[in-house]
Design an enzyme around this catalytic site. Structure first.
Site, short mmCIF file in Angstrom:
data_model
loop_
_atom_site.label_atom_id
_atom_site.label_comp_id
_atom_site.label_asym_id
_atom_site.label_seq_id
_atom_site.Cartn_x
_atom_site.Cartn_y
_atom_site.Cartn_z
N TYR A 121 0.83 -1.18 0.05
CA TYR A 121 0.21 -0.02 0.02
C TYR A 121 0.95 1.25 -0.06
CZ TYR A 121 -3.59 3.48 0.94
OH TYR A 121 -4.44 4.49 1.04
N GLN A 179 -10.26 0.22 1.46
CA GLN A 179 -10.93 -0.62 0.35
C GLN A 179 -9.91 -1.16 -0.29
OE1 GLN A 179 -11.68 2.76 0.95
NE2 GLN A 179 -11.47 3.82 -0.89
N ASN A 202 -3.10 5.76 6.49
CA ASN A 202 -3.81 6.48 7.66
C ASN A 202 -4.23 5.46 8.67
OD1 ASN A 202 -5.91 5.74 6.55
ND2 ASN A 202 -6.27 7.55 5.42
N SER A 225 3.77 9.25 11.22
CA SER A 225 5.06 9.35 11.49
C SER A 225 5.52 9.70 12.82
CB SER A 225 6.00 9.84 10.70
OG SER A 225 7.28 9.82 10.53
N GLN A 247 9.74 15.43 10.97
CA GLN A 247 8.77 14.71 11.30
C GLN A 247 7.27 15.35 11.18
OE1 GLN A 247 9.27 11.34 11.23
NE2 GLN A 247 11.21 11.75 10.41
N HIS A 250 5.21 15.79 8.08
CA HIS A 250 4.57 14.65 7.54
C HIS A 250 2.88 14.66 7.56
CE1 HIS A 250 7.34 11.46 6.12
NE2 HIS A 250 8.12 11.95 7.15
N GLU A 314 9.30 5.06 16.38
CA GLU A 314 9.44 4.58 15.03
C GLU A 314 10.96 4.98 14.65
OE1 GLU A 314 7.57 5.53 10.52
OE2 GLU A 314 7.13 6.83 12.39
N HIS A 315 11.22 6.30 14.55
CA HIS A 315 12.45 6.83 14.34
C HIS A 315 13.24 7.07 15.72
CE1 HIS A 315 10.09 7.89 10.65
NE2 HIS A 315 11.09 7.22 9.97
N ASP A 348 14.88 7.93 4.99
CA ASP A 348 13.62 8.00 4.31
C ASP A 348 14.15 7.89 2.78
OD1 ASP A 348 12.24 8.49 6.33
OD2 ASP A 348 12.49 10.58 6.37
N GLU A 402 2.38 -39.06 25.95
CA GLU A 402 1.36 -38.35 25.91
C GLU A 402 0.08 -39.09 25.31
OE1 GLU A 402 2.81 -35.50 23.00
OE2 GLU A 402 3.92 -34.47 24.76
N HIS A 407 2.55 -42.68 17.12
CA HIS A 407 3.69 -41.81 17.11
C HIS A 407 4.92 -43.00 17.50
CE1 HIS A 407 1.05 -38.25 16.67
NE2 HIS A 407 2.18 -37.59 16.65
#
Length: 416
Positions: A121, A179, A202, A225, A247, A250, A314-315, A348, A402, A407
């Site tokens: 995406y 979607q 988002n 971000s 940042q 963004h 994140e950063h 980046d 078991e 087995h």
């Protein structure tokens, strides 16, 4: 007005609080795509992106034509960035197969195989993000994924189209939002389903990824971000302020936090932010982001590291007198930028590391997007008669305990 003290608790609360707010809306979109397929995508694209489309697939002719609309220096910049991203991700590749004889007659190993079909995406809206095309799809290509699909909201910027071509994307669709995630996960008449969906977006995109994991694996939650900065009195306030604003531009929901043991530095950074933001082209967005950004005063640098590990940004930018010593204590961060001359913008765009990263504290349990996200590993074992004799008693004893007699018998018949 631009710079304020924060608590770690308030930061964590702000970053995690919005997904549940859109759950009902996203669920309605998912059900619409599941029931109505392409028809839902056309209607939702017109509703949310105000674009009435005849088809979703972006033809190669349109991608080729985009080169005429993009300055040659921008094309060259994308080519150079792609080369560095490829180089770094090539270093991450595992052996296709390794085998090791762990004891006589017992050989163990791992076979690594790329996924068959993945989706990326790519956000649109406020800006074009050709760099995100490279980050999400080059890693998949290096991994050896044979079918790489991209969805991005219409209208698609020519620069994004050129990036799709440079990255070697197989299929590109002008579909955005929750979607698009639903289409890639569930499939429609036009878009065949994928095994995994990666890429930032988002809150609606992130929530859709989380809700559709039953159908397609995801990389991690990747929302607005953020940056955490650890700095001491040796840091240059202008550099720190520049990193904060980088940042903040963004998205209004981006956020920045400075953790320092120097109240003087925190004050100086605030003054620098006021100076630098005065002429910033995206000042309005920055101001909204700075409304939930600020600084935390730590007792000392050891405490600063502990606080940053709780934030798990994140950063993470480290601007201290001994940055490698600071780094040694860091356990949780998406991508780390060390020293005064390593702004986040390096990662980046052009250093080669990946800028698709876990946000909102998810770096405590997720890693940056890399080649391994697009591969799966099968464990391999080769046991000879000698090896089976070595471990046979252990297998039969445990299987019998078991209550799994068959087995135990599967080993016993081979030893008789």
């Amino acid at each position: 007005m631009f710079w304020q003290p924060l608590s770690v608790e308030s930061w964590i609360g702000m970053r995690r609080g919005s997904l549940s707010d859109v759950k009902d809306t996203v669920n309605t979109i998912i059900e619409d795509v599941k029931t109505n397929g392409d028809a839902a995508l056309f209607a939702l694209t017109e509703k949310f992106d105000h674009q009435k489309l005849d088809s979703f697939r972006i033809p190669q002719e349109e991608i080729d034509a985009a080169y005429d609309q993009v300055a040659p220096e921008l094309v060259q910049a994308l080519i150079e960035a792609e080369a560095r991203i490829t180089q770094f991700h090539e270093l991450q590749k595992s052996k296709t197969l390794w085998l090791e004889e762990t004891e006589p007659g017992i050989t163990l190993g791992v076979k690594t195989t790329p996924l068959d079909r993945v989706g990326a995406y790519i956000p649109g809206g406020r800006a074009a993000y050709p760099s995100t095309v490279l980050m999400t799809t080059v890693a998949a290509r290096v991994a050896g994924v044979p079918e790489i699909v991209v969805c991005t909201p219409p209208p698609v910027n020519p620069l994004t189209l050129v990036a799709l071509d440079i990255a070697g994307v197989d299929e590109a669709y002008q579909v955005g939002g929750a979607q698009a995630v639903a289409a890639m996960a569930l499939g429609t008449e036009t878009i065949r389903p994928v095994q995994k969906i990666v890429g930032p977006g988002n809150v609606f995109v992130t929530q859709a990824k989380m809700m559709l994991r039953e159908y397609a694996d995801i990389d991690f939650p990747a929302g607005p971000s953020e940056i955490g900065i650890i700095a001491d009195s040796s840091a240059e306030p202008a550099f720190v302020a520049a990193d904060v604003l980088a940042q903040a531009e963004h998205d209004p929901n981006a956020a920045c936090v400075l953790v320092t043991d120097s109240e003087r530095l925190a004050a100086d950074v605030g003054e620098e932010i006021a100076v630098q933001i005065a002429t910033a082209p995206r000042r309005e967005i920055m101001e909204k982001a700075l409304a939930h950004s600020g600084y935390v005063i730590a007792e000392d640098m050891e405490d600063a590291v502990l606080l940053m590990n709780r934030i798990a940004p994140e950063h993470l930018s480290i601007q201290t007198a001994d940055p490698l010593a600071t780094l040694s204590g860091i356990r949780h961060a998406g991508s780390i930028f060390i020293g005064p001359y390593t702004p986040v913008a390096c990662g980046d765009y052009a250093s080669g590391t990946n800028h698709v990263l876990p946000t909102a504290g998810y770096a405590k349990s997720y890693s940056a997007l890399d080649v391994n996200h697009f591969m799966k590993r099968s464990q391999v074992q080769i046991v000879t008669r000698e090896g089976l004799e070595t471990i046979g008693d252990v297998i039969e004893t445990l299987a019998t305990a078991e209550g799994l007699a068959a087995h135990a018998n599967s080993v016993r018949v081979r030893r008789e």
